[in-house]
Design a protein around this motif. Sequence first.
Motif, PDB file in Angstrom:
ATOM      1  N   LEU A 112       0.860  -1.100  -0.136  1.00  0.00           N
ATOM      2  CA  LEU A 112      -0.094  -0.080   0.039  1.00  0.00           C
ATOM      3  C   LEU A 112       0.939   1.280  -0.070  1.00  0.00           C
ATOM      4  O   LEU A 112       0.426   2.223  -0.672  1.00  0.00           O
ATOM      5  N   PRO A 113       1.948   1.253   0.748  1.00  0.00           N
ATOM      6  CA  PRO A 113       2.602   2.542   0.816  1.00  0.00           C
ATOM      7  C   PRO A 113       3.400   2.802  -0.598  1.00  0.00           C
ATOM      8  O   PRO A 113       3.637   3.971  -1.095  1.00  0.00           O
ATOM      9  N   LEU A 114       3.735   1.764  -1.255  1.00  0.00           N
ATOM     10  CA  LEU A 114       4.351   2.031  -2.605  1.00  0.00           C
ATOM     11  C   LEU A 114       3.178   2.552  -3.611  1.00  0.00           C
ATOM     12  O   LEU A 114       3.497   3.446  -4.404  1.00  0.00           O
ATOM     13  N   LEU A 115       1.760   1.942  -3.514  1.00  0.00           N
ATOM     14  CA  LEU A 115       1.186   2.615  -4.134  1.00  0.00           C
ATOM     15  C   LEU A 115       0.758   4.034  -4.082  1.00  0.00           C
ATOM     16  O   LEU A 115       0.330   4.806  -5.021  1.00  0.00           O
ATOM     17  N   LEU A 116       0.718   4.433  -2.548  1.00  0.00           N
ATOM     18  CA  LEU A 116       0.508   5.517  -2.212  1.00  0.00           C
ATOM     19  C   LEU A 116       1.777   6.482  -2.663  1.00  0.00           C
ATOM     20  O   LEU A 116       1.548   7.557  -3.135  1.00  0.00           O
ATOM     21  N   ALA A 117       2.533   5.892  -2.690  1.00  0.00           N
ATOM     22  CA  ALA A 117       4.046   6.925  -3.257  1.00  0.00           C
ATOM     23  C   ALA A 117       3.948   7.120  -4.675  1.00  0.00           C
ATOM     24  O   ALA A 117       4.297   8.074  -5.285  1.00  0.00           O
ATOM     25  N   MET A 118       3.485   6.196  -5.557  1.00  0.00           N
ATOM     26  CA  MET A 118       3.407   6.343  -6.990  1.00  0.00           C
ATOM     27  C   MET A 118       2.265   7.432  -7.196  1.00  0.00           C
ATOM     28  O   MET A 118       2.395   8.179  -8.150  1.00  0.00           O
ATOM     29  N   LEU A 119       1.186   7.386  -6.458  1.00  0.00           N
ATOM     30  CA  LEU A 119       0.178   8.475  -6.744  1.00  0.00           C
ATOM     31  C   LEU A 119       0.644   9.845  -6.012  1.00  0.00           C
ATOM     32  O   LEU A 119       0.447  10.850  -6.888  1.00  0.00           O
ATOM     33  N   VAL A 120       1.504  10.134  -5.184  1.00  0.00           N
ATOM     34  CA  VAL A 120       1.776  11.366  -4.784  1.00  0.00           C
ATOM     35  C   VAL A 120       3.276  11.639  -5.267  1.00  0.00           C
ATOM     36  O   VAL A 120       3.555  12.956  -5.219  1.00  0.00           O
ATOM     37  N   GLN A 121       3.528  10.941  -6.095  1.00  0.00           N
ATOM     38  CA  GLN A 121       4.960  11.142  -6.839  1.00  0.00           C
ATOM     39  C   GLN A 121       4.497  12.129  -8.208  1.00  0.00           C
ATOM     40  O   GLN A 121       5.555  12.831  -8.344  1.00  0.00           O
ATOM     41  N   LYS A 122       3.500  11.979  -8.608  1.00  0.00           N
ATOM     42  CA  LYS A 122       2.898  12.940  -9.408  1.00  0.00           C
ATOM     43  C   LYS A 122       2.979  14.423  -9.346  1.00  0.00           C
ATOM     44  O   LYS A 122       2.464  14.664  -8.257  1.00  0.00           O
ATOM     45  N   HIS A 123       3.314  15.123 -10.282  1.00  0.00           N
ATOM     46  CA  HIS A 123       3.571  16.602 -10.166  1.00  0.00           C
ATOM     47  C   HIS A 123       2.085  17.291 -10.847  1.00  0.00           C
ATOM     48  O   HIS A 123       1.959  17.473 -11.715  1.00  0.00           O
ATOM     49  N   ILE A 124       1.247  17.409  -9.809  1.00  0.00           N
ATOM     50  CA  ILE A 124       0.001  17.950  -9.912  1.00  0.00           C
ATOM     51  C   ILE A 124      -0.263  19.160  -9.004  1.00  0.00           C
ATOM     52  O   ILE A 124       0.329  19.074  -7.950  1.00  0.00           O
ATOM     53  N   PRO A 125      -1.336  19.966  -9.236  1.00  0.00           N
ATOM     54  CA  PRO A 125      -1.419  20.885  -8.172  1.00  0.00           C
ATOM     55  C   PRO A 125      -2.105  20.438  -6.935  1.00  0.00           C
ATOM     56  O   PRO A 125      -2.952  19.441  -7.124  1.00  0.00           O
ATOM     57  N   GLY A 126      -1.464  20.974  -5.767  1.00  0.00           N
ATOM     58  CA  GLY A 126      -2.118  20.599  -4.625  1.00  0.00           C
ATOM     59  C   GLY A 126      -1.493  19.258  -3.965  1.00  0.00           C
ATOM     60  O   GLY A 126      -1.874  18.892  -2.915  1.00  0.00           O
ATOM     61  N   ILE A 127      -0.698  18.511  -4.691  1.00  0.00           N
ATOM     62  CA  ILE A 127      -0.255  17.102  -4.353  1.00  0.00           C
ATOM     63  C   ILE A 127       0.801  17.654  -3.304  1.00  0.00           C
ATOM     64  O   ILE A 127       0.798  16.438  -2.246  1.00  0.00           O
ATOM     65  N   THR A 128       1.440  18.599  -2.813  1.00  0.00           N
ATOM     66  CA  THR A 128       2.026  18.775  -1.528  1.00  0.00           C
ATOM     67  C   THR A 128       1.059  18.618  -0.405  1.00  0.00           C
ATOM     68  O   THR A 128       1.618  18.124   0.700  1.00  0.00           O
ATOM     69  N   PHE A 129      -0.189  19.133  -0.335  1.00  0.00           N
ATOM     70  CA  PHE A 129      -0.920  19.022   0.640  1.00  0.00           C
ATOM     71  C   PHE A 129      -1.173  17.458   1.117  1.00  0.00           C
ATOM     72  O   PHE A 129      -1.205  17.231   2.213  1.00  0.00           O
ATOM     73  N   PHE A 130      -1.543  16.743   0.044  1.00  0.00           N
ATOM     74  CA  PHE A 130      -1.755  15.429   0.246  1.00  0.00           C
ATOM     75  C   PHE A 130      -0.594  14.612   0.886  1.00  0.00           C
ATOM     76  O   PHE A 130      -0.699  13.483   1.644  1.00  0.00           O
ATOM     77  N   ARG A 131       0.551  15.018   0.424  1.00  0.00           N
ATOM     78  CA  ARG A 131       1.742  14.489   0.981  1.00  0.00           C
ATOM     79  C   ARG A 131       1.900  14.541   2.429  1.00  0.00           C
ATOM     80  O   ARG A 131       2.178  13.710   3.074  1.00  0.00           O
ATOM     81  N   SER A 132       1.654  15.696   2.728  1.00  0.00           N
ATOM     82  CA  SER A 132       1.597  16.131   4.328  1.00  0.00           C
ATOM     83  C   SER A 132       0.495  15.685   4.945  1.00  0.00           C
ATOM     84  O   SER A 132       0.671  14.981   6.352  1.00  0.00           O
ATOM     85  N   ALA A 133      -0.697  15.437   4.291  1.00  0.00           N
ATOM     86  CA  ALA A 133      -2.033  14.892   4.884  1.00  0.00           C
ATOM     87  C   ALA A 133      -1.517  13.125   5.349  1.00  0.00           C
ATOM     88  O   ALA A 133      -1.893  12.829   6.233  1.00  0.00           O
ATOM     89  N   PHE A 134      -0.959  12.519   4.290  1.00  0.00           N
ATOM     90  CA  PHE A 134      -0.774  11.199   4.542  1.00  0.00           C
ATOM     91  C   PHE A 134       0.519  11.071   5.336  1.00  0.00           C
ATOM     92  O   PHE A 134       0.415   9.846   6.051  1.00  0.00           O
ATOM     93  N   TYR A 135       1.111  11.866   5.777  1.00  0.00           N
ATOM     94  CA  TYR A 135       2.297  11.834   6.708  1.00  0.00           C
ATOM     95  C   TYR A 135       2.013  12.305   7.905  1.00  0.00           C
ATOM     96  O   TYR A 135       2.748  11.835   9.038  1.00  0.00           O
TER      97      TYR A 135
END
Length: 302
Positions: free
Chosen positions: A96-119
């Motif tokens: 699951l963390p691998l799939l999550l990392a692949m998701l947040v690895q994408k450079h899309i607007p607002g992805i930094t917020f989701f990275r912080s939320a998941f951490y």
Amino acid sequence: MPDGTRRGARGARVRRQLPTSPWLFAAPGLVIVAVFILYPFISTLNNAFTDKRTLIPGEYVGFANFSELLHDDMFWIGLRNSTLYVLVVVPALVLLPLLLAMLVQKHIPGITFFRSAFYTPVVASIVVVGLIWVWMLDERGLVNAVLEAVGVGKVGFLSDQWLLLFSAMAVTVWKGLGYYMIIYLAALANVPRELHEAAAVDGAGAFRRFITVTVPAVRSTMVLVGALSSVAAFKVFSEVYLMAGPAGGPAGEDTTLVMLVQRVGTGLTGRVGYASAISVVVFVVTVALMLLVLRADRKEDA
């Protein structure tokens, strides 16, 4: 010329390094390791062969404590629950963390917020996290309120033996996702983009690229995550203790090995020797788990 000094090429004074200098720099760390790791380990190993109690030094009893373990029903319950914890939690924390990392690895607007939320769950106190989930899964909690609203009815997440254990596993996975996601993000950053492009040109879909490109590229990281999560899962304490209580759930059926160590070895009448024997078993099993993971990795490399 004073001892320990010499003249350089331009006549400057250069101090000669003493053979003991590296040890002086390492001394503080070595002292900490010796006092807080090595000495407790040796002490626990020694106590495992005695009948020591909290206020009684105890005497040498050989393998009596380990023999008693074989006939202790609570020990086998703890071993069953700790083993089941590893079998369920580790695969989830590897994938699951691998799939999550692949998701947040994408450079899309607002992805930094989701990275912080998941951490965020990673940096949150396990006590706070455990209490929040207890309130949510309680019979009068949010989850049961939603289930009642949709007509399912209340579910005894904290009163049923197996539901309680699997609820604790879900909390462990939820809290560990962000930590292992960061590890995978570092590994994915080193995967050449050209490999994915070449696979896409050959007609490979997203799932095929994941199996043939991503997984082989991060396999060593998956082994690391598997080893770390295996040890952590087998030594689980806080999640189960907070959700099941000191008694270990209904009739103590959700007790883990580390919870058993805490229950047996603490208090004024705590059986320190017997608790130490259980701790030695936990240590041996965790080392065996790490060796099995590393051995499996070497077989794949061969």
